[in-house]
Design a protein around this motif. Structure first.
Motif, PDB file in Angstrom:
ATOM      1  N   CYS B 317       2.544   2.525   4.303  1.00 36.28           N
ATOM      2  CA  CYS B 317       2.390   2.509   5.771  1.00 36.28           C
ATOM      3  C   CYS B 317       3.116   3.669   6.453  1.00 36.28           C
ATOM      4  O   CYS B 317       4.278   3.935   6.184  1.00 36.28           O
ATOM      5  CB  CYS B 317       2.921   1.182   6.318  1.00 36.28           C
ATOM      6  N   ILE B 318       2.412   4.352   7.360  1.00 36.97           N
ATOM      7  CA  ILE B 318       3.040   5.419   8.143  1.00 36.97           C
ATOM      8  C   ILE B 318       3.313   4.967   9.582  1.00 36.97           C
ATOM      9  O   ILE B 318       3.546   5.792  10.460  1.00 36.97           O
ATOM     10  CB  ILE B 318       2.213   6.723   8.122  1.00 36.97           C
ATOM     11  N   CYS B 320       1.507   3.761  12.100  1.00 36.24           N
ATOM     12  CA  CYS B 320       0.684   4.327  13.170  1.00 36.24           C
ATOM     13  C   CYS B 320       0.313   3.263  14.190  1.00 36.24           C
ATOM     14  O   CYS B 320      -0.013   3.581  15.323  1.00 36.24           O
ATOM     15  CB  CYS B 320      -0.572   4.949  12.579  1.00 36.24           C
ATOM     16  N   SER B 321       0.279   2.010  13.765  1.00 33.69           N
ATOM     17  CA  SER B 321      -0.048   0.850  14.585  1.00 33.69           C
ATOM     18  C   SER B 321      -1.531   0.667  14.889  1.00 33.69           C
ATOM     19  O   SER B 321      -1.903  -0.175  15.693  1.00 33.69           O
ATOM     20  CB  SER B 321       0.772   0.803  15.881  1.00 33.69           C
ATOM     21  N   CYS B 323      -3.633  -0.745  13.049  1.00 34.34           N
ATOM     22  CA  CYS B 323      -4.045  -2.085  12.613  1.00 34.34           C
ATOM     23  C   CYS B 323      -3.709  -3.145  13.666  1.00 34.34           C
ATOM     24  O   CYS B 323      -4.405  -4.154  13.793  1.00 34.34           O
ATOM     25  CB  CYS B 323      -3.421  -2.431  11.265  1.00 34.34           C
ATOM     26  N   ILE B 346       0.284  -5.294   9.751  1.00 33.26           N
ATOM     27  CA  ILE B 346       1.273  -4.709   8.834  1.00 33.26           C
ATOM     28  C   ILE B 346       2.507  -5.600   8.768  1.00 33.26           C
ATOM     29  O   ILE B 346       3.093  -5.791   7.704  1.00 33.26           O
ATOM     30  CB  ILE B 346       1.622  -3.248   9.218  1.00 33.26           C
ATOM     31  N   CYS B 384      -6.962   1.676   8.763  1.00 26.60           N
ATOM     32  CA  CYS B 384      -5.685   2.140   8.206  1.00 26.60           C
ATOM     33  C   CYS B 384      -5.819   3.547   7.623  1.00 26.60           C
ATOM     34  O   CYS B 384      -6.618   3.782   6.729  1.00 26.60           O
ATOM     35  CB  CYS B 384      -5.173   1.182   7.133  1.00 26.60           C
TER      36      CYS B 384
HETATM   37  S1  SF4 Z   1      -2.919   0.941  10.139  1.00 20.66           S
HETATM   38 FE1  SF4 Z   1      -1.156  -0.462  10.050  1.00 20.66          FE
HETATM   39  S2  SF4 Z   1      -0.705  -0.590   7.861  1.00 20.66           S
HETATM   40 FE2  SF4 Z   1      -1.988   1.227   8.105  1.00 20.66          FE
HETATM   41  S3  SF4 Z   1      -0.531   2.908   8.370  1.00 20.66           S
HETATM   42 FE3  SF4 Z   1      -1.065   2.195  10.415  1.00 20.66          FE
HETATM   43  S4  SF4 Z   1       0.550   0.684  10.914  1.00 20.66           S
HETATM   44 FE4  SF4 Z   1       0.617   1.014   8.709  1.00 20.66          FE
END
Ligand code: SF4
Lengths: 206, 480
Positions: B317-318, B320-321, B323, B346, B384
């Motif tokens: 996980c980076i 990014c939010s 999800c 996440i 993601c």
């Molecule tokens: S989509 Fe969710 S699980 Fe995937 S990198 Fe972004 S925060 Fe992490």
């Protein structure tokens, strides 16, 4: 007792006891792209993020700098000491900064703005990158003043993020700037102007 | 011990917290507006890149390589940072990381530190630990400031105050920000200006700053912070001492790998081609920026997560939010219901893994409920940027809960059923139709409680009573 370093490394090795194999990283994404007129694209994308962008002739640069500063009403400017002398136009009080004789933060805070060059610019994202190299100064000089006037030479504009990273030296202090300071913290809408310079003006010279 | 810092102390299980959140109409409205806006923008930002899918696969592979050789890359990073004048510290858990940071702040002789938003320091409860040690930590991110001034908890990774709309933010500033004008309006630009004025003095006089890291390059020792407001640049540049707390998994092998992540991250998170500012530094640069740099490498449950063959992908996980923004359950409950600094999909897979070692029964029960806070619709996996198969990990963790606790686990069953109904208006209408005859239970037009299994739904939400034409309406329609 084992040090925390040894404990953590030991835990990692134990966790990987199933010996997962590292996959080959597929590098088939685009390194470059046919973006057409990258200078025009850079101008457009930087302006998208509310930077003020003007394309000017290299030979007219001093006059163009003068007119930008006049339009802004800026009379006390900060610049890195190695800024080309012809860019330090008359009618302005220039304070020069260098690591050997750094300006106090108060001086930066009270100035009307800062003039620098850049290391590279990315067309696709409208980004300028500073690497503390020639005519860019210490990081703080482009941070504290509220107005940043940045000169981009046309031959410094590349198309994509991979092209830009390949041209940079990672161990220098780097700052990627895409438009003026902004926030998305209020209802997820981009609003310009928080802590960094609230006004970014770019002169693309060629 | 007993306290697991990944979660907030005393947080109820997800279904209980979700019930409270679902009753808050303002919260649901704010969330739906914000996540709806960002979803549309993200699609446009991603659609611009013809090689998006290839970038995702590269991002996934780079992170898998990192995880498979984590010891190698971390020791390489340590050597590179040290060679450039930085000091590297290793922390087994939250308590040790907090102790290291507090010791460094004290050694610098500071009683106040400025902070740039960092999930890792929120996870370990650093602010509270500093406070207890007599050091006040000032959050400098606009959203974190809103949360801190409102004595609130964050509800989103990227936009911790996403549950607040502009007029609520104005009210918080007016009430709590020293020097805020009583005539402050709710224009976002004016709110940002107020925050700028409030924090400027702090930045210019700070001796110590604390940050997180988005990436750190093993080969070169370069640390990367991605941000918008410039408060990050202030923290990374002005103070004499910089302390960066970083989860072990944030290391990337080489500089080149950033060409992938600096495309994936901004477009996935704020839906921008590039975020306003990205800072990169390696150790200490004489004459430019902090004179002392400390990098704290944090385990706190990460190595235990790494040991799980299915669950370890959560470490890609980076933050990014994306999800969160697509999750139907998150959109309805908000982030605080997850009881942790990591909310949304996440959070549902990361929090139970990072916190697995807890010996607090309340926390353990929250952690058991989290993998059920999903409808398994799969939207999170699709967006993601590093292709974490969140539904796969959820199912895997549910299996673990059931295996550990073969007895009836009410929170689990309740959440699974409620989320099934919650995700689709069609299912919701279907449930309503089924329950039509029960409208007599309604008082003042709201059904407060329905018998099981519908209680799983009504317990979490005020359901409009199934419409029943009043006699007078029927009369008017037929006779008038
Ligand atoms: S989509 Fe969710 S699980 Fe995937 S990198 Fe972004 S925060 Fe992490």
């Amino acid at each position: 007792m084992a040090s925390s370093r040894e404990v953590v490394l030991g835990r990692i090795r134990a966790a990987l006891s199933d010996r997962p194999t590292a996959p080959e990283v597929p590098r088939d994404y685009d390194q470059t792209r046919a973006l057409g007129d990258v200078i025009g694209l850079f101008a457009e994308r930087a302006a998208d993020y509310r930077a003020l962008v003007r394309r000017v002739r290299w030979d007219d640069l001093p006059a163009e700098i003068e007119s930008s500063l006049r339009a802004r009403g800026a009379t006390r400017l900060v610049a890195p000491a190695d800024l080309p002398a012809v860019w330090r136009v008359p009618g302005v009080v220039w304070s020069l900064d260098a690591p050997a004789y750094p300006l106090p933060v108060r001086t930066l805070d009270r100035s009307d703005g800062v003039l620098t060059a850049c290391a590279v610019a990315i067309a696709e994202t409208g980004t300028i990158v500073l690497d503390a190299g020639e005519a860019q100064g210490r990081r703080v000089v482009t941070l504290v003043p509220d107005y940043h006037l940045c000169v981009v030479r046309e031959d410094q504009v590349v198309g994509t993020v991979p092209e830009a990273l390949a041209s940079l030296e990672p161990t220098r202090p780097l700052t990627f700037i895409s438009g003026p300071s902004a926030t998305s913290d209020i209802e997820l809408d981009r609003v310009e102007g928080v802590h960094g310079p609230r006004h970014l003006e770019v002169l693309i010279a060629g | 011990m007993g306290r697991n810092p990944v979660t907030w102390l005393g947080s109820p299980t997800f279904p209980t917290a979700a019930r409270t959140a679902l009753a808050d109409v303002q919260l649901r409205g704010n969330l739906a507006h914000a996540t709806g806006t960002i979803r549309t923008k993200r699609e446009a930002a991603v659609g611009e890149l013809p090689d998006w899918e290839r970038l995702r696969r590269a991002g996934e592979a780079i992170k898998d390589d990192v995880l498979s050789n984590l010891d190698v890359y971390l020791t390489r990073l340590e050597a590179a940072v040290t060679a450039r004048g930085g000091v590297v510290h290793w922390a087994r858990d939250a308590a040790e990381a907090n102790e290291i940071v507090l010791g460094l702040v004290r050694a610098a002789g500071a009683t106040e530190v400025v902070k740039v938003k960092s999930m890792a320091t929120a996870e370990i409860g650093l602010n509270e630990a500093l406070e207890a040690g007599g050091v006040s930590a000032i959050e400098t991110d606009l959203a974190e400031l809103i949360v801190q001034l409102g004595e609130d908890r964050p509800s989103h990774i990227l936009v911790p105050a996403i549950h607040r709309n502009r007029s609520e933010i104005r009210d918080i500033f007016r009430a709590t920000m020293p020097g805020a004008s009583p005539s402050l309006s709710d224009r976002p630009a004016e709110l940002a200006e107020a925050a700028r004025a409030h924090l400027r003095r702090k930045f210019l006089s700070a001796q110590v700053a604390i940050s997180g890291a988005n990436f750190a390059v093993a080969d070169t020792g370069s640390v990367v912070v991605v941000e918008s407001e410039g408060n990050g640049r202030m923290c990374l540049t002005l103070p004499r001492t910089l302390i960066t707390v970083m989860g072990l998994e944030k290391v990337v092998p080489s500089w080149r790998d950033l060409e992938v992540f600096l495309q994936l991250l901004p477009r996935s998170s704020t839906a921008e081609r590039m975020n306003p500012y990205t800072s990169v530094w390696s150790g200490v640069t004489p004459g430019d920026g902090p004179r002392e740099f400390h990098l704290v490498l944090l385990d706190n449950g990460r190595t235990a997560t790494l040991a799980d063959r299915v669950g370890r992908q959560a470490l890609r996980c980076i933050r990014c939010s994306a999800c969160l923004n697509v999750c139907p359950v998150y959109e309805r409950t908000g982030g605080q219901a997850y009881g942790s600094v990591y909310p949304g999909p996440i959070g549902a897979i990361l929090t139970p893994q990072l916190g697995a070692g807890t010996d607090d029964p309340g926390t353990a029960s929250l952690l058991r409920s989290l993998p059920f806070a999903s409808s398994l619709c799969g939207a999170c996996y699709e967006v993601c940027p590093v292709r974490i198969d969140i539904p796969e990990v959820l199912v895997h963790l549910r299996g673990r809960v059931v295996a550990e606790k073969p007895a009836y686990a009410p929170e689990a069953v309740a959440m699974a059923a409620a989320s099934w109904v919650m995700v689709s208006p069609r299912r919701f209408r279907f449930a309503q139709r089924l329950l039509g005859p029960l409208r007599l239970l309604a008082r003042r037009g709201r059904v407060r409680r329905l018998p099981w299994p519908a209680s799983l739904w009504t317990d979490s939400r005020d359901v409009p009573a199934p419409p029943r034409e009043t006699f007078s309406a029927w009369w008017r329609r037929n006779r008038g």
